[in-house]
Design a protein around this motif. Structure first.
Motif, PDB file in Angstrom:
ATOM      1  N   VAL A 181       0.835  -1.208   0.000  1.00 19.57           N
ATOM      2  CA  VAL A 181       0.000   0.000   0.000  1.00 19.57           C
ATOM      3  C   VAL A 181       0.867   1.254   0.000  1.00 19.57           C
ATOM      4  O   VAL A 181       0.672   2.176  -0.806  1.00 19.57           O
ATOM      5  CB  VAL A 181      -0.952   0.008   1.214  1.00 19.57           C
ATOM      6  N   ASP A 205      -4.739   0.635  -4.076  1.00 16.40           N
ATOM      7  CA  ASP A 205      -5.970   1.027  -3.396  1.00 16.40           C
ATOM      8  C   ASP A 205      -6.718  -0.172  -2.816  1.00 16.40           C
ATOM      9  O   ASP A 205      -7.745  -0.003  -2.131  1.00 16.40           O
ATOM     10  CB  ASP A 205      -6.921   1.715  -4.387  1.00 16.40           C
ATOM     11  N   ALA A 223      -8.715  -7.647   8.304  1.00 15.34           N
ATOM     12  CA  ALA A 223      -9.199  -6.477   7.562  1.00 15.34           C
ATOM     13  C   ALA A 223      -8.827  -5.152   8.222  1.00 15.34           C
ATOM     14  O   ALA A 223      -8.523  -4.172   7.538  1.00 15.34           O
ATOM     15  CB  ALA A 223     -10.710  -6.566   7.359  1.00 15.34           C
ATOM     16  N   ASP A 224      -8.856  -5.122   9.540  1.00 14.00           N
ATOM     17  CA  ASP A 224      -8.581  -3.849  10.213  1.00 14.00           C
ATOM     18  C   ASP A 224      -7.101  -3.474  10.219  1.00 14.00           C
ATOM     19  O   ASP A 224      -6.747  -2.339  10.552  1.00 14.00           O
ATOM     20  CB  ASP A 224      -9.080  -3.914  11.659  1.00 14.00           C
ATOM     21  N   VAL A 248      -5.003  -3.357   7.694  1.00 17.54           N
ATOM     22  CA  VAL A 248      -4.513  -2.785   6.436  1.00 17.54           C
ATOM     23  C   VAL A 248      -5.466  -1.656   6.057  1.00 17.54           C
ATOM     24  O   VAL A 248      -6.680  -1.845   6.131  1.00 17.54           O
ATOM     25  CB  VAL A 248      -4.459  -3.868   5.320  1.00 17.54           C
ATOM     26  N   PRO A 249      -4.956  -0.476   5.649  1.00 19.82           N
ATOM     27  CA  PRO A 249      -5.838   0.688   5.466  1.00 19.82           C
ATOM     28  C   PRO A 249      -6.601   0.726   4.145  1.00 19.82           C
ATOM     29  O   PRO A 249      -7.209   1.742   3.838  1.00 19.82           O
ATOM     30  CB  PRO A 249      -4.871   1.867   5.571  1.00 19.82           C
ATOM     31  N   VAL A 250      -6.549  -0.339   3.367  1.00 22.36           N
ATOM     32  CA  VAL A 250      -7.341  -0.386   2.122  1.00 22.36           C
ATOM     33  C   VAL A 250      -8.139  -1.686   2.128  1.00 22.36           C
ATOM     34  O   VAL A 250      -7.817  -2.614   2.884  1.00 22.36           O
ATOM     35  CB  VAL A 250      -6.453  -0.303   0.853  1.00 22.36           C
ATOM     36  N   PRO A 251      -9.164  -1.784   1.289  1.00 18.81           N
ATOM     37  CA  PRO A 251      -9.960  -3.020   1.263  1.00 18.81           C
ATOM     38  C   PRO A 251      -9.101  -4.245   0.924  1.00 18.81           C
ATOM     39  O   PRO A 251      -8.234  -4.192   0.056  1.00 18.81           O
ATOM     40  CB  PRO A 251     -10.981  -2.756   0.141  1.00 18.81           C
TER      41      PRO A 251
END
Lengths: 252, 252, 252, 252, 252, 252
Positions: C168, C174, C191-192, C194-197
């Motif tokens: 990222v 993204d 999921a939490d 990493v700052p992207v989906p």
């Protein structure tokens, strides 16, 4: 010839600076008028803001374009460029596209350097929109905070020059675009500090606008920039609504 | 799950048709709400109109998106798609992009067939925007005049089917997208008349929206779809102005 | 609707894990059956192995596809995908292609992160095959050794998350695809972090399969996915031999 | 030098023809051995069949490649090419890739002409696989029915020559590949009937194989064609199973 | 067969080395003659110099090509290649193009390594000209100064090998071209020091030339390499002037 | 500002026409000097001829460029453009590149129309060289014979206009470049006869040259257009030999 500069930001101070810096790029017979957006944001920095600014550019042009030979959209990122070319009959020039097309003649590979990382996605999209991804090797931004967008070209001058030099040595570019309306005039000031040509987007856009005017090409009556047929509209700014509702048939 | 369909056109009758046709594409646990644009044009058909419609989509989403799991922009051409993804935290799906991504799984080369030549530049731009020019072999339109955009899928059914068949045989495509909100529902009706899969963009978009919701991906806090910082705004619709001015820090 | 998951690896434990993790991605009316390959390798990791696995996928589908609405090939890399689409009449979905098409709606640029450098050439080829090189910015792998492919998502969780975060920040992506069947379920767990989906390929594939089923498109009778004519065959698995020899004319 | 030609079809008569026609393309010091596939289809004509043929090519090479300096896969479409390059240490040449690389030196734009429309998707995929879509202007097939694939180059000679001439005049190509193993030898016979160079894929492949042998390059110990690590295998042909299970470490 | 090597540099010592190293790449029935340019530069290293060298290659071929079966232009960068193919009827091979086409069969991604950074733009242009940018991952040069271009392959052997190894590990390439006529012969000497195949451009070019001769393709009478019509010329070298003025009609 | 037009053809009559037509494209403060090539061909029409013309352009510029602010190469196809940019320090503009970059601002897709099919490969190469293949939809030529290249714009005016109109309707282009120095001035004369903008390459080139001069960019001291180091030369025109031998260090 008469040129119209539409600043899609609401900052009149920025408009004034651009108007002042424009002089060096104008031929003796070219006259420039500059407008500031009546609504929107003081400084556009995202695709969402550019979506709104593009609508505002159409409003401004609908109201003011009559009597001009060409228009320049005064924001790197070219909000509303394609829409404006479709809707109006005078040549419309975008600062990003113009800077890139000009850079293609000064380098096989160019880079774009700007003053804020927030701008990167928007500027990257502008490269794609212009179809010049194959020529643009990098889009880089200084990550240092700054105080005022009006003074950023002075506040971050050293950082911007350093980044331009890094782009030259690391990315192998042959020319550098100093992007963003707030950097207007910086290229001329620091030209000797970078070993490849620096492109000022406003100067490039004014040069391209003059080229298009002297070329004397007729407006498109066919193809992708032909004016769309008339159509009823609701809730739009009055001049734009009238322009869209009048359509092709009764321009006079 | 709750899905929001934003029709960027001002035609409530079109919204009603889309809502009705949506049923077959929804899982038992998916519920759809459909909105009609408050301002703009009855039917968007050019890039200039899409520029304005994109701004209107942002206004609608700012006002109504709270409480939904995903949103679908209800016009082929995807006005405001990138801007909406940047500005809002729920997944946003475009009918053109969704139809094309779905088509990629039913054919190596797909074509787009629509009902009016006026739409071609806009739809061609949508292919480019989605980065799928290498998969899309043709964008073709019937050139016969029609009476009503609401009835065009019936008025021109024979011409559209014939054109889809010509695209299959002449352009060697493996799947056909029947493009344009007014054609919603046509693909199911004429599926047997064309020898390759037909894609209904609304059904594709609803399928993609459900996929994204079940995937459960977190909103971007970084990258090109992270929400832009807060910023003062002038002259925008109230809900959108508040959304832009509030920014990242204080969503609650 | 009935979905068939074909695991082209010979590991039944992997199949069981995928079946278990699938639940969250299925609508209330979707039912999944999972198969394990009878011959081949416990875990495919090269193009040579994928060449053999693709043949085995065709054998499995010929024997088992009757009565299903869609099939998913349960290995990132999509062995046999194009061949299966050509040979069989139900929609066939690949985990790599589905993950990438889904990622296109969550990011303009996505990256692929996996757990072993051995996999890189195969996954890179999958990007090319899907025609999405322009959207995929990086394919990266953790280089730390691990003990068991079944436990690798736990053993290397920290390394994989760290690599996703590096992708990222360094590659400007993204969205991140966590690739490889052994990572199924990891995306939801981290999921939490990493700052992207994050995209789970199995969840994406099941979403795409459901989209294709609800779309209700007819099988291709023309184009690049039309079934090839019947032809004598020697030395193939019995069900596949019969399927190839029967050909188009006498499916019943 | 010793060259091995692997015909992935089960037709020994086709192998014999290819062996006979090969003579003109061999240097005095080059000796060719030709093999026929033990299982599969008499003539491959689809991607599904090529998927299976690719597996069979790996089986043949595992059993027979020892002692050869290079191998040629004897079907236009190159089944198993990438997999074989990865798995084995001798240079492996594909007829399609070799014909196209050779054509690049005789024309800036080449076309591919073949004898059956059924072959088109497979051959088009071969162009993409070789990364030469930018050089290949057309892939065209005669649509006239023929009696025997062994005699098709005589039965359809006039139609093939006419189509090659049409491709030259309509598509502006500079060279024509006469594609498909059954056309081996045709290019030499009709060279005077077409105003641009004709390329015989078998001759091109043998030329490329000799080039690679004389170049004397070492096998890859790194990169995308390095041999995958050893791994247990189930249900594969014995020689291939042994080759895969032995892996890198103990070739001797 | 008779092959003609045209060295577009004025260094006879370089020609002698190339002639000596050529032996290993020639079949028993292939004979090579090597020429040195009469005018120009001792060693071409820029696009400006290549522009002039290309003109000199045409002069040399006009004077000497009669009686040869194929010609090789002896400089990586291929000065005059397209022009020579257009003007003359024998196959003409370029060292850069031939090396790259050969590399495509030994790797999916190749890199180019050379001995001077001055050469980079010219070699990068050669990759673009060959249409192989998608396959060429890097063009890298040693930046250490050297004494003599004739001895550079010995002086910088360690640096070149180290750079090739860095390109393999950092850029993920599968094959390395050791580019520049002064490196002729180096690939064979250091093959064991790099874990991927090394390509010697002269050996590749001679292999390609022999392939084209054995293919026996007729000269183009149509298309982009057909000979231009006769035309008066002023101020050109006598043989070239005669060749251009004689034109198509009266070769005999 | 002082502009230099270098006609690489030996026809002084063509130079005179270009000089005459240039007036409309020059600002009040721009002065043009035009030169005719001393050696070469009366009219360049192939890549071989352009290879020679490019060398002649370098000779002319070496002899005459001192004291000018920018130079224009007066042949569509831009012989010697890259070489000249590398070798000299003033901006150098090519008619083909300038016309295409200008066209990009008047249309999303442009076409090129010219007066002789012989020119097509050269003009097609110019599109590729400029990296604008994605924007240029067609390059088409009238196939009617003509008497004099000096009069061809009058002799074939009707055919050229008809072909431009066909290109608009059949290829969907938005702007047309009337290519080839002999057509200079035609665009202005027939602008009303074609429904999209017509671009005159000389006018575009002069506009671009003025843009570059007013931009005031410094010459490159780094990158792909930096001047190559000095080097001994044999058999070149005296001014060019001196320029190359003097090199970077001692321009004074």
């Amino acid at each position: 010839m008469r040129l119209l500069l539409v600043n899609p930001n609401t900052s009149a101070a920025m408009t004034a600076r651009m108007e002042r810096e424009a002089a060096a790029a104008l031929a003796p017979d070219a006259h420039l008028t500059a407008l500031t957006a009546a609504r929107g944001l003081p400084y556009i920095a995202s695709r969402a803001e550019a979506q709104l600014a593009g609508a505002s550019v159409l409003e401004s042009l609908a109201e003011h374009q009559a009597g001009y030979d060409a228009a320049v959209i005064g924001a790197f990122g070219d909000p509303g460029l394609i829409a404006a070319r479709e809707l109006f009959d005078l040549p419309v020039v975008g600062m990003a596209e113009a800077a890139m097309l000009t850079a293609c003649q000064l380098g096989q590979r160019f880079g774009i350097v700007t003053f804020s990382t927030t701008l990167l996605p928007w500027y990257e999209d502008a490269v794609t929109l212009a179809g010049l991804s194959g020529r643009c090797t990098c889009v880089r931004a200084v990550s240092t905070a700054f105080g005022s967008v009006l003074e950023v070209q002075h506040e971050l001058e050293a950082e911007i020059v350093a980044l331009a030099n890094r782009a030259v040595s690391e990315d192998g570019i042959d020319a550098v675009i100093l992007a963003g309306a707030p950097l207007t005039g910086l290229a001329a000031r620091v030209a000797d500090a970078v070993p490849v040509p620096l492109i000022d987007p406003l100067a490039a856009a004014l040069g391209q606008a003059q080229t298009l005017v002297r070329l004397g090409a007729r407006p498109a009556r066919s193809g992708r920039f032909a004016r769309p047929p008339a159509k009823p509209a609701t809730g739009l700014a009055p001049a734009l609504r009238r322009w869209i509702e009048r359509g092709d048939g009764d321009d006079a």
